[in-house]
Design a protein around this motif. Structure first.
Motif, short mmCIF file in Angstrom:
data_model
loop_
_atom_site.label_atom_id
_atom_site.label_comp_id
_atom_site.label_asym_id
_atom_site.label_seq_id
_atom_site.Cartn_x
_atom_site.Cartn_y
_atom_site.Cartn_z
N LEU A 186 11.74 -0.65 0.55
CA LEU A 186 11.33 0.11 -0.64
C LEU A 186 12.51 0.36 -1.58
CD1 LEU A 186 8.74 2.54 0.98
CD2 LEU A 186 8.28 0.51 -0.42
N ALA A 187 13.69 0.62 -1.00
CA ALA A 187 14.87 0.82 -1.84
C ALA A 187 15.17 -0.43 -2.66
CB ALA A 187 16.08 1.20 -0.99
N ALA A 188 15.01 -1.59 -2.06
CA ALA A 188 15.24 -2.84 -2.79
C ALA A 188 14.18 -3.01 -3.89
CB ALA A 188 15.20 -4.02 -1.83
N ARG A 189 12.92 -2.73 -3.57
CA ARG A 189 11.85 -2.86 -4.57
C ARG A 189 12.07 -1.95 -5.76
NH1 ARG A 189 5.83 -3.44 -2.15
NH2 ARG A 189 6.24 -5.12 -0.69
N TRP A 190 12.56 -0.75 -5.51
CA TRP A 190 12.68 0.27 -6.55
C TRP A 190 14.03 0.25 -7.26
CZ3 TRP A 190 10.64 4.69 -2.96
CH2 TRP A 190 9.28 4.49 -2.71
N GLY A 191 14.90 -0.68 -6.89
CA GLY A 191 16.20 -0.76 -7.53
C GLY A 191 17.20 0.27 -7.02
N LEU A 192 16.87 0.95 -5.93
CA LEU A 192 17.76 1.98 -5.41
C LEU A 192 18.98 1.38 -4.71
CD1 LEU A 192 15.14 4.47 -3.92
CD2 LEU A 192 16.35 4.62 -6.11
N THR A 193 18.82 0.22 -4.13
CA THR A 193 19.95 -0.43 -3.46
C THR A 193 21.04 -0.74 -4.47
OG1 THR A 193 18.40 -1.39 -1.87
CG2 THR A 193 20.59 -2.37 -1.98
N ASP A 194 20.64 -1.34 -5.59
CA ASP A 194 21.61 -1.66 -6.64
C ASP A 194 22.18 -0.39 -7.27
OD1 ASP A 194 21.23 -4.38 -6.24
OD2 ASP A 194 19.67 -4.52 -7.78
N ALA A 195 21.34 0.61 -7.48
CA ALA A 195 21.80 1.87 -8.08
C ALA A 195 22.82 2.55 -7.17
CB ALA A 195 20.62 2.80 -8.35
N THR A 202 0.83 -1.20 0.00
CA THR A 202 0.00 0.00 0.00
C THR A 202 0.87 1.25 0.00
OG1 THR A 202 -1.71 -1.24 1.18
CG2 THR A 202 -1.91 1.17 1.16
N LEU A 203 1.94 1.25 0.79
CA LEU A 203 2.88 2.38 0.78
C LEU A 203 3.46 2.58 -0.61
CD1 LEU A 203 4.84 1.85 4.11
CD2 LEU A 203 3.53 3.89 3.49
N ASP A 204 3.89 1.49 -1.22
CA ASP A 204 4.47 1.54 -2.55
C ASP A 204 3.47 2.14 -3.55
OD1 ASP A 204 6.02 1.12 -4.83
OD2 ASP A 204 6.07 -1.05 -4.63
N GLU A 205 2.24 1.65 -3.53
CA GLU A 205 1.21 2.16 -4.44
C GLU A 205 0.93 3.64 -4.20
OE1 GLU A 205 -2.24 -0.31 -3.93
OE2 GLU A 205 -1.12 -2.13 -4.42
N LEU A 206 0.84 4.01 -2.94
CA LEU A 206 0.55 5.40 -2.58
C LEU A 206 1.67 6.34 -3.04
CD1 LEU A 206 -1.39 7.29 -1.10
CD2 LEU A 206 -0.21 6.71 1.02
N ILE A 207 2.89 5.93 -2.84
CA ILE A 207 4.04 6.76 -3.24
C ILE A 207 4.11 6.86 -4.76
CG2 ILE A 207 6.56 6.89 -3.23
CD1 ILE A 207 6.36 5.59 -0.37
N ARG A 208 3.86 5.76 -5.44
CA ARG A 208 3.85 5.79 -6.91
C ARG A 208 2.75 6.70 -7.44
NH1 ARG A 208 6.96 1.56 -9.35
NH2 ARG A 208 7.74 0.11 -7.78
N GLU A 209 1.60 6.68 -6.77
CA GLU A 209 0.50 7.57 -7.16
C GLU A 209 0.90 9.03 -7.00
OE1 GLU A 209 -3.75 8.80 -5.27
OE2 GLU A 209 -3.34 6.64 -5.34
N ALA A 210 1.50 9.36 -5.86
CA ALA A 210 1.95 10.73 -5.62
C ALA A 210 3.00 11.14 -6.65
CB ALA A 210 2.51 10.87 -4.20
N GLU A 211 3.89 10.22 -6.96
CA GLU A 211 4.92 10.49 -7.97
C GLU A 211 4.29 10.75 -9.33
OE1 GLU A 211 9.10 8.44 -9.34
OE2 GLU A 211 7.39 7.11 -8.96
N GLN A 212 3.34 9.93 -9.70
CA GLN A 212 2.67 10.08 -10.99
C GLN A 212 1.90 11.40 -11.07
OE1 GLN A 212 -0.03 6.88 -11.90
NE2 GLN A 212 -0.29 7.54 -14.00
N GLU A 213 1.29 11.78 -9.97
CA GLU A 213 0.52 13.02 -9.91
C GLU A 213 1.42 14.24 -9.65
OE1 GLU A 213 -2.83 13.38 -10.39
OE2 GLU A 213 -2.88 11.26 -10.94
N THR A 214 2.71 14.00 -9.44
CA THR A 214 3.70 15.03 -9.08
C THR A 214 3.22 15.88 -7.90
OG1 THR A 214 2.95 16.64 -10.73
CG2 THR A 214 4.71 15.11 -11.40
#
Length: 130
Positions: A72-81, A18-30
């Motif tokens: 969340l960093a792992a989900r979003w690829g931030l750890t690897d980046a 739910t956090l992931d979805e909510l953050i992605r929604e905010a990101e999409q809506e800027t």
């Protein structure tokens, strides 16, 4: 966090999703996470997380600000980046920088709410009648 049928894991996974979805929604809506409706929805998730006991040091599932950051960093690829950037193999891409900013916003609010929640009784205890 691997998917499991253990109730605590299932609830933690649901909160993370739910956090992931909510953050992605905010990101999409800027829109910033710090403003409603996102702030209110995040706070409701914080209350659920606290009620489940996931904010304590000995919690079955770590959903403290640090735990959320790891997950969340792992989900979003931030750890690897971050690892690739530290090793000099690549620079942060703009989408990673945007996600990092969102993650920092979430973590800051989560830490502030945790601090306030832990200190609430200290300032709201009823005085014993004399």
């Amino acid at each position: 966090m691997p998917t499991s049928t253990h109730p605590a894991r299932m609830l933690a996974e649901q909160i993370l999703n739910t956090l992931d979805e909510l953050i992605r929604e905010a990101e999409q809506e800027t829109k910033p996470l710090e403003l409603d409706p996102y702030r209110s929805r995040l706070f409701e998730l914080f209350v659920t997380t606290n009620g489940a006991g996931f904010l304590s040091n000995d919690a079955a599932m770590d959903l403290t600000a640090d735990g959320l950051c790891r997950e969340l960093a792992a989900r979003w690829g931030l750890t690897d980046a971050a690892r690739e950037t530290a090793e000099g193999q690549a620079a942060f891409r703009s989408e990673h920088i945007g996600k990092m900013r969102l993650l920092w916003s979430l973590m800051r609010m989560w830490m502030e709410w945790t601090y306030a929640w832990q200190r609430w009784p200290e300032f709201h205890e009823q005085s014993a009648p004399e």
